[in-house]
Design a protein around this motif. Structure first.
Motif, PDB file in Angstrom:
ATOM      1  N   GLU A   2       0.839  -1.349  -0.034  1.00 54.01           N
ATOM      2  CA  GLU A   2      -0.017   0.080   0.038  1.00 54.01           C
ATOM      3  C   GLU A   2       0.853   1.354   0.065  1.00 54.01           C
ATOM      4  N   LEU A   3       2.113   1.245   0.677  1.00 57.91           N
ATOM      5  CA  LEU A   3       2.990   2.480   0.532  1.00 57.91           C
ATOM      6  C   LEU A   3       3.452   2.809  -0.738  1.00 57.91           C
ATOM      7  N   LEU A   4       3.852   1.609  -1.307  1.00 56.93           N
ATOM      8  CA  LEU A   4       4.420   1.798  -2.526  1.00 56.93           C
ATOM      9  C   LEU A   4       3.176   2.103  -3.531  1.00 56.93           C
ATOM     10  N   VAL A   5       2.095   1.821  -3.449  1.00 56.56           N
ATOM     11  CA  VAL A   5       0.803   2.309  -4.292  1.00 56.56           C
ATOM     12  C   VAL A   5       0.746   3.826  -3.923  1.00 56.56           C
ATOM     13  N   PHE A   6       0.826   4.099  -2.686  1.00 58.42           N
ATOM     14  CA  PHE A   6       0.728   5.759  -2.330  1.00 58.42           C
ATOM     15  C   PHE A   6       1.712   6.474  -2.945  1.00 58.42           C
ATOM     16  N   MET A   7       2.717   6.026  -2.920  1.00 59.43           N
ATOM     17  CA  MET A   7       4.131   6.818  -3.752  1.00 59.43           C
ATOM     18  C   MET A   7       3.729   6.658  -5.154  1.00 59.43           C
ATOM     19  N   GLY A   8       3.272   5.804  -5.961  1.00 55.20           N
ATOM     20  CA  GLY A   8       2.973   5.715  -7.283  1.00 55.20           C
ATOM     21  C   GLY A   8       1.894   6.751  -7.527  1.00 55.20           C
ATOM     22  N   VAL A   9       0.683   6.848  -6.917  1.00 56.66           N
ATOM     23  CA  VAL A   9      -0.251   7.625  -7.033  1.00 56.66           C
ATOM     24  C   VAL A   9       0.117   8.983  -7.128  1.00 56.66           C
ATOM     25  N   VAL A  10       0.735   9.305  -5.985  1.00 54.34           N
ATOM     26  CA  VAL A  10       0.786  10.913  -5.868  1.00 54.34           C
ATOM     27  C   VAL A  10       2.188  11.202  -6.521  1.00 54.34           C
ATOM     28  N   ALA A  11       2.947  10.445  -6.994  1.00 54.93           N
ATOM     29  CA  ALA A  11       4.331  10.770  -7.569  1.00 54.93           C
ATOM     30  C   ALA A  11       4.050  11.904  -8.826  1.00 54.93           C
ATOM     31  N   PRO A  12       3.313  11.505  -9.733  1.00 55.74           N
ATOM     32  CA  PRO A  12       2.989  12.760 -10.710  1.00 55.74           C
ATOM     33  C   PRO A  12       2.667  14.144 -10.213  1.00 55.74           C
ATOM     34  N   ALA A  13       2.381  14.094  -9.119  1.00 55.64           N
ATOM     35  CA  ALA A  13       2.022  15.617  -8.585  1.00 55.64           C
ATOM     36  C   ALA A  13       3.176  16.104  -7.747  1.00 55.64           C
ATOM     37  N   PHE A  14       3.967  15.328  -7.635  1.00 61.25           N
ATOM     38  CA  PHE A  14       5.238  15.752  -6.781  1.00 61.25           C
ATOM     39  C   PHE A  14       5.960  17.235  -7.424  1.00 61.25           C
ATOM     40  N   GLU A  15       6.265  18.138  -6.838  1.00 56.94           N
ATOM     41  CA  GLU A  15       7.002  19.288  -6.953  1.00 56.94           C
ATOM     42  C   GLU A  15       8.123  19.451  -5.934  1.00 56.94           C
ATOM     43  N   TRP A  16       9.233  19.537  -6.229  1.00 58.29           N
ATOM     44  CA  TRP A  16      10.368  19.958  -5.289  1.00 58.29           C
ATOM     45  C   TRP A  16       9.984  21.312  -4.821  1.00 58.29           C
ATOM     46  N   GLN A  17       9.501  22.177  -5.438  1.00 62.89           N
ATOM     47  CA  GLN A  17       9.327  23.639  -4.731  1.00 62.89           C
ATOM     48  C   GLN A  17       8.153  23.455  -3.756  1.00 62.89           C
ATOM     49  N   ALA A  18       7.114  22.715  -3.962  1.00 61.55           N
ATOM     50  CA  ALA A  18       6.016  22.424  -3.052  1.00 61.55           C
ATOM     51  C   ALA A  18       6.872  21.979  -1.755  1.00 61.55           C
ATOM     52  N   PHE A  19       7.642  20.882  -1.939  1.00 66.15           N
ATOM     53  CA  PHE A  19       8.232  20.278  -0.726  1.00 66.15           C
ATOM     54  C   PHE A  19       8.930  21.326   0.018  1.00 66.15           C
ATOM     55  N   ALA A  20       9.938  22.351  -0.595  1.00 66.09           N
ATOM     56  CA  ALA A  20      10.793  22.884   0.034  1.00 66.09           C
ATOM     57  C   ALA A  20      10.231  24.467   0.478  1.00 66.09           C
ATOM     58  N   ALA A  21       9.125  24.383   0.033  1.00 62.37           N
ATOM     59  CA  ALA A  21       8.641  26.116   0.391  1.00 62.37           C
ATOM     60  C   ALA A  21       8.439  26.071   1.741  1.00 62.37           C
ATOM     61  N   GLY A  22       9.050  26.837   2.653  1.00 54.77           N
ATOM     62  CA  GLY A  22       9.052  27.166   3.898  1.00 54.77           C
ATOM     63  C   GLY A  22       9.646  25.929   4.850  1.00 54.77           C
ATOM     64  N   GLY A  23      10.642  25.400   4.222  1.00 54.61           N
ATOM     65  CA  GLY A  23      11.146  24.200   4.328  1.00 54.61           C
ATOM     66  C   GLY A  23      12.027  24.120   5.882  1.00 54.61           C
ATOM     67  N   TRP A  24      12.407  25.411   6.066  1.00 51.63           N
ATOM     68  CA  TRP A  24      13.248  25.595   7.504  1.00 51.63           C
ATOM     69  C   TRP A  24      12.607  26.287   8.389  1.00 51.63           C
ATOM     70  N   ALA A  25      11.810  25.562   9.359  1.00 47.46           N
ATOM     71  CA  ALA A  25      10.989  26.262  10.589  1.00 47.46           C
ATOM     72  C   ALA A  25      11.797  27.331  11.148  1.00 47.46           C
ATOM     73  N   GLY A  26      11.316  28.684  11.130  1.00 43.59           N
ATOM     74  CA  GLY A  26      11.964  29.508  11.922  1.00 43.59           C
ATOM     75  C   GLY A  26      13.230  30.159  11.367  1.00 43.59           C
ATOM     76  N   ALA A  27      13.552  29.760   9.831  1.00 43.96           N
ATOM     77  CA  ALA A  27      14.369  30.343   9.090  1.00 43.96           C
ATOM     78  C   ALA A  27      14.154  30.297   7.490  1.00 43.96           C
ATOM     79  N   GLU A  28      14.879  30.984   6.989  1.00 43.23           N
ATOM     80  CA  GLU A  28      15.007  31.108   5.562  1.00 43.23           C
ATOM     81  C   GLU A  28      15.686  30.012   4.980  1.00 43.23           C
ATOM     82  N   GLN A  29      16.824  29.496   5.796  1.00 47.35           N
ATOM     83  CA  GLN A  29      17.929  28.674   5.051  1.00 47.35           C
ATOM     84  C   GLN A  29      18.341  27.911   6.254  1.00 47.35           C
TER      85      GLN A  29
END
Length: 451
Positions: free
Chosen positions: A161-188
């Motif tokens: 099921e975890l492999l299925v989850f990764m396969g289904v959401v992978a087409p929507a993956f964007e690094w910019q979305a993952f990295a946005a505000g990625g350092w809590a309390g800091a810009e970098q």
């Protein structure tokens, strides 16, 4: 004749079943709990924290396996510390392990309730969690072979099921979305991001927490000195791949902030990608329960063995060491574990300690127990190398003393950071530990040092 001498645990578990236990004990950590780390550290900060914790676990498991194969005992870390440091060391390691395995299942049971609430709005999560305890305590009492076969089956489904989850959401993956505000309390990445990264340690540990529970099945394993190392190494590799895959794909498939403080991040991440009416979402909710059930069921099994081993050595009341006359399972120990878990679910006393939600507080208490046990286990490894050089070691820790030293150092650093960021929860943990050790000491444990 005492309770420990009336019967013994039967050796029925093979290598594949042990792999199923190793992965199944932990795999719920890929489904929930870890996303609280995003709230503390952001996605990038938590990624760094998780990488450090993964290094801790790889070093620990490759070293811990030496102890498990040299002393295949149902008490696991309790037995190793008892052999290395005597009754006081055994008590510290044994009760720390017990806290880890007592408090992890209530958190998982509440997540089971949360997953069902997605499918059936209005579901009482605590009632569902209590029902899960009743069901799987019964299954564990029914017999270890039945329980382990069930564990293997649902673990395989959970991995799929975890492999299925990764396969289904992978087409929507964007690094910019993952990295946005990625350092809590800091810009970098900077000193300003460090507090959040340290505060996220318990939630990174949740990715891998309880894999060491395979040690509690050592007395029930066929040829444990060969099958347990294979289960540990293959299980650890499986979990590292799944943990980082789930975390990265979930965080980059939408707004990760919406997942940071929930018990069901994967269904919500998939819902954002495929919509609430998608069959994929319903499949994830239903099959995702298998991951939670695998860990819940496996940890109850390990917890019962820890209670049984402590009682057999006189560190807990003797009746808890009784085995069922027909099923040869530690039925009273299993019932005791279930009773404590249900009490934790319905207790409100933990909710506001340290300002954490109930699930996060339970996770943190469980991690405190784990880290103390990791420290004691690595210290026992070093001690036994000195005091028992002739002990048969079918598996030896690679890169000794550096790899066990790395595991010990990282565990101590993680423990120090957790104490700093969770002083009230640590005070509760330390108080319970101190009371348990004192009571055991006053009772005068019937010390049984494993050969």
């Amino acid at each position: 004749m005492d309770h420990a001498e009336q019967a013994t645990l039967p050796r029925t578990l093979g290598g594949l079943q042990l792999w199923g236990i190793a992965v199944g004990l932990v795999i719920s950590g890929e489904y929930f709990g870890w996303s609280y780390g995003w709230a503390a550290a952001g996605t990038l900060g938590f990624l760094v924290t998780a990488a450090g914790v993964a290094a801790l676990y790889v070093a620990f498991i490759f070293s811990f396996t030496e102890l498990t194969t040299a002393i295949p005992h149902a008490g696991g870390p309790f037995a190793y510390s008892l052999r290395a440091f005597g009754p006081l060391g055994g008590a510290i390691a044994g009760y720390a392990t017990l806290i880890e395995f007592l408090f992890a299942p209530p958190a998982i049971a509440l997540a089971i309730g949360a997953y069902l609430a997605v499918q059936f709005p209005g579901t009482d999560e605590k009632l569902v969690a209590s029902g899960a305890y009743a069901l799987f305590v019964t299954l564990n009492i029914a017999g270890v072979a039945i329980a382990a076969s069930f564990e293997l089956a649902i673990t395989l489904l959970a991995v799929a099921e975890l492999l299925v989850f990764m396969g289904v959401v992978a087409p929507a993956f964007e690094w910019q979305a993952f990295a946005a505000g990625g350092w809590a309390g800091a810009e970098q990445l900077s000193p300003a991001a460090l507090p959040g990264m340290l505060a996220a340690i318990p939630f990174a540990i949740w990715f891998f927490l309880a894999i060491e529970g395979v040690a509690m099945a050592a007395e029930e394993a066929r040829d444990p000195r060969r099958t347990i190392p294979r289960a540990y190494v293959s299980g650890m590799l499986t979990l590292v791949v799944l943990a980082f895959g789930v975390m990265v794909f979930a965080g980059g498939s939408g707004d990760w902030r919406a997942l940071a403080n929930v018990n069901d991040p994967l269904p919500r991440a998939m819902q954002a990608v495929v919509g609430g009416a998608s069959g994929w979402l319903h499949m994830l909710v239903w099959l995702g329960l298998f991951g939670l059930v695998a860990s819940f069921h496996g940890i109850i099994m390990a917890c019962a063995r820890q209670i049984y081993a402590l009682a057999r050595a006189g560190f807990l009341p003797g009746p808890l060491a009784r085995l069922h006359p027909r099923l040869s399972t530690p039925h009273l120990a299993t019932l005791a574990a279930g009773g404590v878990g249900i009490a934790a679910i319905w207790s409100d006393r933990l909710v506001n300690i340290g300002g954490q939600p109930l699930t996060a507080a339970i996770v943190t208490l469980s991690v405190f127990g784990a880290l103390v046990m990791y420290v004691m286990s690595m210290a026992a490894l070093f001690r036994l190398r000195q005091t028992a050089p002739g002990l048969e070691r079918p598996w030896t820790a690679p890169l000794y003393p550096w790899l066990p030293g790395l595991a010990l150092g990282l565990a101590l650093a993680a423990l120090a950071a957790m104490i700093w960021f969770n002083p009230w929860l640590f005070a509760l943990f330390a108080g319970v530990m101190g009371l348990a050790v004192l009571m055991a000491w006053r009772r005068g444990p019937r010390v049984v040092v494993p050969a």
